[in-house]
Enzyme design. Structure first.
Site, PDB file in Angstrom:
ATOM      1  N   TYR A  22       0.794  -1.233   0.000  1.00 54.89           N
ATOM      2  CA  TYR A  22       0.000   0.000   0.000  1.00 54.89           C
ATOM      3  C   TYR A  22       0.831   1.291   0.000  1.00 54.89           C
ATOM      4  O   TYR A  22       0.270   2.381  -0.047  1.00 54.89           O
ATOM      5  CB  TYR A  22      -0.970  -0.005   1.192  1.00 54.89           C
ATOM      6  CG  TYR A  22      -1.937  -1.169   1.148  1.00 54.89           C
ATOM      7  CD1 TYR A  22      -2.901  -1.251   0.155  1.00 54.89           C
ATOM      8  CD2 TYR A  22      -1.862  -2.210   2.080  1.00 54.89           C
ATOM      9  CE1 TYR A  22      -3.784  -2.317   0.089  1.00 54.89           C
ATOM     10  CE2 TYR A  22      -2.735  -3.284   2.031  1.00 54.89           C
ATOM     11  CZ  TYR A  22      -3.694  -3.340   1.036  1.00 54.89           C
ATOM     12  OH  TYR A  22      -4.558  -4.401   0.956  1.00 54.89           O
ATOM     13  N   HIS A  79     -15.093  -6.696  -0.914  1.00 52.95           N
ATOM     14  CA  HIS A  79     -15.227  -8.104  -1.287  1.00 52.95           C
ATOM     15  C   HIS A  79     -16.325  -8.828  -0.513  1.00 52.95           C
ATOM     16  O   HIS A  79     -16.531 -10.020  -0.710  1.00 52.95           O
ATOM     17  CB  HIS A  79     -13.886  -8.819  -1.069  1.00 52.95           C
ATOM     18  CG  HIS A  79     -12.697  -7.998  -1.481  1.00 52.95           C
ATOM     19  ND1 HIS A  79     -12.493  -7.627  -2.793  1.00 52.95           N
ATOM     20  CD2 HIS A  79     -11.675  -7.445  -0.770  1.00 52.95           C
ATOM     21  CE1 HIS A  79     -11.379  -6.893  -2.855  1.00 52.95           C
ATOM     22  NE2 HIS A  79     -10.875  -6.769  -1.642  1.00 52.95           N
ATOM     23  N   ASP A  86     -25.742  -1.272  -2.478  1.00 55.17           N
ATOM     24  CA  ASP A  86     -27.175  -0.951  -2.331  1.00 55.17           C
ATOM     25  C   ASP A  86     -27.346   0.519  -1.947  1.00 55.17           C
ATOM     26  O   ASP A  86     -28.238   1.205  -2.461  1.00 55.17           O
ATOM     27  CB  ASP A  86     -27.818  -1.830  -1.252  1.00 55.17           C
ATOM     28  CG  ASP A  86     -28.230  -3.201  -1.768  1.00 55.17           C
ATOM     29  OD1 ASP A  86     -28.041  -3.481  -2.964  1.00 55.17           O
ATOM     30  OD2 ASP A  86     -28.736  -4.002  -0.958  1.00 55.17           O
ATOM     31  N   HIS A  99      -8.975   1.467  -5.652  1.00 58.12           N
ATOM     32  CA  HIS A  99      -8.114   0.621  -4.815  1.00 58.12           C
ATOM     33  C   HIS A  99      -6.675   1.044  -5.027  1.00 58.12           C
ATOM     34  O   HIS A  99      -6.240   1.227  -6.178  1.00 58.12           O
ATOM     35  CB  HIS A  99      -8.283  -0.858  -5.162  1.00 58.12           C
ATOM     36  CG  HIS A  99      -9.684  -1.311  -4.937  1.00 58.12           C
ATOM     37  ND1 HIS A  99     -10.206  -1.472  -3.681  1.00 58.12           N
ATOM     38  CD2 HIS A  99     -10.681  -1.545  -5.810  1.00 58.12           C
ATOM     39  CE1 HIS A  99     -11.470  -1.804  -3.786  1.00 58.12           C
ATOM     40  NE2 HIS A  99     -11.793  -1.859  -5.076  1.00 58.12           N
ATOM     41  N   SER A 101      -3.979  -0.769  -4.264  1.00 61.52           N
ATOM     42  CA  SER A 101      -3.283  -1.913  -4.872  1.00 61.52           C
ATOM     43  C   SER A 101      -4.082  -2.421  -6.070  1.00 61.52           C
ATOM     44  O   SER A 101      -5.255  -2.060  -6.239  1.00 61.52           O
ATOM     45  CB  SER A 101      -3.132  -3.035  -3.838  1.00 61.52           C
ATOM     46  OG  SER A 101      -4.420  -3.540  -3.475  1.00 61.52           O
ATOM     47  N   ARG A 110      -9.921 -11.243  -3.688  1.00 59.56           N
ATOM     48  CA  ARG A 110      -9.922  -9.788  -3.940  1.00 59.56           C
ATOM     49  C   ARG A 110     -10.433  -9.450  -5.341  1.00 59.56           C
ATOM     50  O   ARG A 110     -10.637  -8.269  -5.657  1.00 59.56           O
ATOM     51  CB  ARG A 110      -8.520  -9.213  -3.733  1.00 59.56           C
ATOM     52  CG  ARG A 110      -8.097  -9.214  -2.304  1.00 59.56           C
ATOM     53  CD  ARG A 110      -6.795  -8.483  -2.086  1.00 59.56           C
ATOM     54  NE  ARG A 110      -6.118  -9.010  -0.924  1.00 59.56           N
ATOM     55  CZ  ARG A 110      -6.358  -8.630   0.339  1.00 59.56           C
ATOM     56  NH1 ARG A 110      -7.225  -7.700   0.605  1.00 59.56           N
ATOM     57  NH2 ARG A 110      -5.703  -9.198   1.340  1.00 59.56           N
TER      58      ARG A 110
HETATM   59  C1  DQA Z   1      -7.758  -2.117  -0.925  1.00 57.27           C
HETATM   60  C2  DQA Z   1      -7.703  -3.563  -1.411  1.00 57.27           C
HETATM   61  C3  DQA Z   1      -8.540  -4.458  -0.523  1.00 57.27           C
HETATM   62  O1  DQA Z   1      -8.491  -5.794  -1.000  1.00 57.27           O
HETATM   63  C4  DQA Z   1      -8.022  -4.425   0.890  1.00 57.27           C
HETATM   64  O2  DQA Z   1      -8.823  -5.217   1.724  1.00 57.27           O
HETATM   65  C5  DQA Z   1      -7.863  -3.051   1.416  1.00 57.27           C
HETATM   66  C6  DQA Z   1      -7.353  -2.003   0.528  1.00 57.27           C
HETATM   67  C7  DQA Z   1      -6.816  -1.201  -1.744  1.00 57.27           C
HETATM   68  O3  DQA Z   1      -6.955   0.010  -1.629  1.00 57.27           O
HETATM   69  O4  DQA Z   1      -5.935  -1.690  -2.455  1.00 57.27           O
HETATM   70  O5  DQA Z   1      -8.077  -2.799   2.595  1.00 57.27           O
HETATM   71  O6  DQA Z   1      -9.077  -1.628  -1.098  1.00 57.27           O
END
Ligand code: DQA
Length: 143
Positions: A22, A79, A86, A99, A101, A110
């Site tokens: 991250y 996820h 909703d 996201h 990542s 994921r």
């Molecule tokens: C995330 C990716 C998710 O899978 C993970 O649970 C996160 C961060 C991302 O910003 O890459 O908490 O949303």
């Protein structure tokens, strides 16, 4: 034009949590980046973070009549949560999923995103710059 940026679980731990995935930027760095960008673009922005799914639903609902666009990174709730898409569908506001990542190149679990069904675009794997891209995209869409 007003945008609300909503961050879910563990995003307050940016800079501390798994920096190889991250990055080293902290949550405060992210907030500063978004606020500076919005100031330069003349966009009003509110930034919210919670580790609680219901609080995220409440924040989305508060956008009804009060925001033109939503940027959302639900963290792990991406996820698992049906309530978040909703809520976005309920308020009928254009939303972009972000996201940090690249979720599609990580674990199989994921690759499932429930929130995606309520969003007009997904930006994944661009680090925290993805938030800026999402805001620019919403600006184009909303005008
Ligand atoms: C995330 C990716 C998710 O899978 C993970 O649970 C996160 C961060 C991302 O910003 O890459 O908490 O949303």
């Amino acid at each position: 034009m007003k945008i609300v940026v909503i961050n879910g679980s563990n995003l307050n731990m940016l800079g501390i949590r798994e920096p190889d995935i991250y990055g080293k930027e902290t949550y405060s760095d992210l907030v500063e980046k978004i606020e500076n960008h919005c100031k330069n673009e003349g966009i009003k922005v509110e930034i919210y973070q919670s580790n609680h799914e219901g609080d995220l639903v409440d924040r989305i609902q508060q956008c009804y009549g009060n925001a033109d666009g939503i940027v959302i990174n639900p963290g792990a709730y991406t996820h698992t949560s049906i309530a978040l898409p909703d809520a976005i569908k309920a308020v009928g506001i254009k939303a972009v999923e972000v996201h940090i990542s690249d979720v599609d190149s990580r674990e199989d679990f994921r690759k499932i995103s429930y929130v995606r069904s309520a969003c007009i675009r997904t930006i994944s794997g661009h680090g925290t710059d993805g938030y800026v891209e999402a805001i620019d995209f919403l600006k184009e869409q909303i005008g």
